[in-house]
Scaffold this active site. Structure first.
Site, PDB file in Angstrom:
ATOM      1  N   THR B 199       0.828  -1.226   0.000  1.00 21.33           N
ATOM      2  CA  THR B 199       0.000   0.000   0.000  1.00 21.33           C
ATOM      3  C   THR B 199       0.851   1.260   0.000  1.00 21.33           C
ATOM      4  OG1 THR B 199      -0.221   0.142   2.428  1.00 21.33           O
ATOM      5  CG2 THR B 199      -1.868  -1.164   1.246  1.00 21.33           C
ATOM      6  N   TYR B 234       0.684  12.699   5.205  1.00 20.21           N
ATOM      7  CA  TYR B 234       1.642  11.785   4.569  1.00 20.21           C
ATOM      8  C   TYR B 234       2.822  12.552   3.978  1.00 20.21           C
ATOM      9  CZ  TYR B 234      -0.757   7.424   5.293  1.00 20.21           C
ATOM     10  OH  TYR B 234      -1.286   6.313   5.881  1.00 20.21           O
ATOM     11  N   LEU B 245      -3.591   5.306  -0.144  1.00 25.19           N
ATOM     12  CA  LEU B 245      -4.963   4.781  -0.143  1.00 25.19           C
ATOM     13  C   LEU B 245      -4.959   3.289   0.219  1.00 25.19           C
ATOM     14  CD1 LEU B 245      -6.000   6.583  -3.446  1.00 25.19           C
ATOM     15  CD2 LEU B 245      -6.156   7.433  -1.092  1.00 25.19           C
ATOM     16  N   HIS B 246      -4.523   3.023   1.459  1.00 26.24           N
ATOM     17  CA  HIS B 246      -4.356   1.629   1.898  1.00 26.24           C
ATOM     18  C   HIS B 246      -5.566   0.750   1.572  1.00 26.24           C
ATOM     19  CE1 HIS B 246      -0.916   2.809   4.408  1.00 26.24           C
ATOM     20  NE2 HIS B 246      -1.649   3.835   4.824  1.00 26.24           N
ATOM     21  N   ASP B 247      -6.742   1.233   2.020  1.00 24.64           N
ATOM     22  CA  ASP B 247      -7.926   0.369   1.990  1.00 24.64           C
ATOM     23  C   ASP B 247      -8.446   0.090   0.580  1.00 24.64           C
ATOM     24  OD1 ASP B 247      -7.744   0.266   4.686  1.00 24.64           O
ATOM     25  OD2 ASP B 247      -9.385   1.660   5.089  1.00 24.64           O
TER      26      ASP B 247
END
Lengths: 324, 317
Positions: B199, B234, B245-247
């Protein structure tokens, strides 16, 4: 006017002492036993649940038997066939062909009954606490809807699986930690307290005698014989064997007695923490004797009146006299 | 082709909202419902945020609130400002109040019961996309053992083969409920982990973020503005060009598996108390001889992932 019976669920892993526990809870006549919710523990779930089904019929309880968890939340620890026989109930022939389980899961049944009885439900939990913990995970608010939860488990001193860990807690320490910290009105009847509430040689004779002519005679005689034979085969000295024969321990039945009448125990409110992490101490119930760590979370049974316990047990057995 | 039935578990959350954006634009997915959990914010807050985002994007499904704390972890006090304010105090970049109060109510059922009902009634096996602490998913596995074989696979954001973001080797979703992570990762259900290794390769820079506003109607405008605070964080803390945008990654993988490179390893979650509790301990050299139990996204294609978002948002223009 007959006093209203107390609604009760028995969560257990029968198990010889579970069978003795259920015998008392039914025999005392105080409870409306709504359900028995077997869990993995002394032996595997398929055996504990078959045994629960059988005992429900044998004792004439007529409760719902709703299966629970077949394994602990995280750990996988060995079971205790050595103490309870391969089937979990000594050599007893457990017939369940005509008997059926109720639908659903133990944790949902417990939740439904907690709601239905609006704060009056009591629970005696005498196996690993997995079923109760799962009820808490799904419905954290259950803790305020149960009147009282009495458990057999843990110890304030020595253990019976490791140096300090007692079997029920050691089987599922994470479940125990969830239950201990959830906010129940919780009474802990630990191993050391139960071991001191033993039956001596004379009490054992009285028990077998009291059982004559009752519907539970075969169960009592079978357990008596099985335990004496087991002791014969243990790899210990004759002195020790003689000691164990004159000190019959029946842990879950002691918890039943405390459930029936809390006045039988000396209770002290303490903060008790379940260790889930130690290499040596996993499953230990660490008692904070000096109040270092916060407010008490349970009523700790310090001792039980042995003589009263034995009489209570005999009375409960006599209540199974045929025709009464 | 039949649509893929999906259950989502979220702690909305800005990047959860971005995952929902990808989902809303994908016609091959049938969303059965959403469960919410504590994590980026309290479970009460993530539930409301999820309802708001669903209504913003026109996603019409049942939403149920789940766990308010980890299986053994202490409850996090969300009434106080969080130590590291990633998602804004409202979980939506401090502009959640610009969205209307949701019309839809939460389901009366608790999260795992709603999940069980939908999964039981679904003729096909269901894919779970989880972008939050795994408490609800672990509770489902524990309390519905007869339904675990109805799960096709679990795609979860969390963990890291190397590194962490709340502790040196602990990622937030794992660290918020290590026991739940342990239960999910050690279950027999097929699963893919989308951790920090992949990610962190995919920040969305400001130019791309502004493109969402220019091309995405009020959805694009909201996401662009909501992500401003998160994006700056970030940039300031991690020296990255923008919002990570990890998710989105597990959802992007479901839509287009080529967005990541997957490897398979033996993985176990560390549960001993200490600096590494919650670490997804990965045997990358296969030293242990243990069986591979987890697929892991080791890298991701940033350009592809960002383009998926920019394309998705266009339908709201």
């Amino acid at each position: 006017m007959a006093e209203k019976k107390r609604p009760l669920i028995i969560d257990c892993d029968p198990g010889i002492d579970d069978a003795e526990c259920i015998l008392m809870l039914q025999g005392c006549g105080q409870f409306d036993i709504l359900g028995i919710t077997p869990v993995h523990g002394n032996v595997s779930l398929d055996k504990t649940s078959a045994n629960a089904l059988y005992l429900n019929e044998k004792y004439g309880i007529n409760a719902k038997v709703v299966k629970g968890a077949d394994k602990a939340i995280i750990v996988r620890h060995p079971r205790a066939e050595y103490a309870h026989g391969d089937t979990g109930l000594a050599g007893l022939k457990v017939k369940t062909e005509d008997l059926t389980f109720s639908e659903g899961y133990a944790w949902d049944f417990i939740w439904e009954k907690a709601k239905e009885y609006e704060g009056e439900l009591e629970i005696a939990a005498v196996g690993p606490l997995t079923n109760i913990a799962l009820a808490v995970l799904k419905h954290p608010e259950i803790t305020k809807m149960v009147k009282r939860l009495v458990i057999m488990g843990g110890s304030t001193t020595f253990g019976n699986v490791t140096e300090y860990a007692e079997f029920n807690i050691h089987q599922d320490p994470h479940a125990a930690k969830i239950v201990f910290e959830a906010g129940f009105d919780l009474t802990m009847v630990g191993l050391d307290c139960c071991v001191n509430t033993y039956l001596d040689e004379k009490d054992k004779k009285d028990v077998v005698e009291a059982a004559q002519g009752t519907s539970v005679c075969d169960v009592i005689e079978d357990f008596d014989r099985f335990e004496d034979e087991s002791i014969d085969n243990w790899p210990i000295t004759e002195d020790k064997k003689a000691y164990y024969r004159s000190h019959k321990v029946m842990c879950d039945a002691v918890a039943a007695a405390v459930c029936i009448d809390p006045g039988i125990a000396v209770l002290s409110d303490k903060h008790v923490i379940v260790d889930v992490d130690g290499k040596m101490t996993i499953g230990q119930t660490v008692v904070d004797w000096f109040g270092f760590s916060g407010a008490p979370n349970l009523h700790l049974a310090m001792s039980v009146d042995r003589e009263r316990f034995v009489n209570m047990y005999l009375e409960c057995i006599r209540s199974y006299k045929e025709g009464e | 082709m039949a649509k893929t039935p999906v259950w989502m578990d979220v702690d909305t959350g800005l990047d959860d909202a971005m995952a929902l954006l990808l989902l809303s634009a994908c016609e091959d997915i049938e969303l059965l419902g959403i469960s919410t959990v504590f994590g980026n914010q309290s479970v009460e807050r993530t539930a409301v945020n999820t309802l708001k985002i669903c209504e913003l994007m026109g996603i019409d499904v049942s939403v149920a609130a789940g766990a308010s704390k980890g299986i053994l972890e202490e409850q996090i006090d969300y009434s106080k400002p969080l130590a590291l304010d990633v998602h804004g105090q409202d979980g939506l970049g401090n502009i959640g109040n610009t969205l209307p109060e949701p019309n839809k109510k939460l389901s009366d059922l608790c999260a795992v019961d709603l999940m069980a009902e939908k999964i039981r009634n679904c003729p096909d096996k269901v894919t779970i996309v989880a972008t939050a602490p795994l408490t609800n998913i672990a509770t489902f596995i524990l309390t519905y053992p007869d339904l675990t074989d109805r799960i096709e696979k679990i795609l979860f954001m969390g963990g890291a083969v190397f590194g962490g973001n709340i502790k040196p080797s602990v990622e937030a979703n794992m660290g918020h409920d290590p026991e739940a992570a342990y239960i999910v990762i050690s279950s027999d259900i097929p699963k893919v982990m989308f951790g920090l290794d992949a990610t962190m390769m995919c920040p969305m820079n400001d130019q791309e973020r502004f493109a969402m506003r220019d091309n995405g109607g009020k959805v694009g405008a909201f996401l662009c503005d909501a992500l401003q605070h998160y994006s700056k964080l970030y940039q300031d803390l991690a020296g990255l060009p923008g919002a990570v945008l990890h998710d989105s990654l597990p959802m992007a993988y479901l839509i287009d598996p080529s967005v990541v490179e997957i490897k398979e390893f033996p993985v176990e979650v560390e549960l001993s108390n200490g600096i590494t509790k919650g670490c997804t301990v990965t045997d990358t050299w296969y030293r242990s001889g243990k069986e591979n139990n987890l697929k892991v996204a080791m890298s991701a294609d940033r350009e592809k992932l960002i383009k998926m978002h920019l394309d998705a948002v266009k339908r709201y223009a």
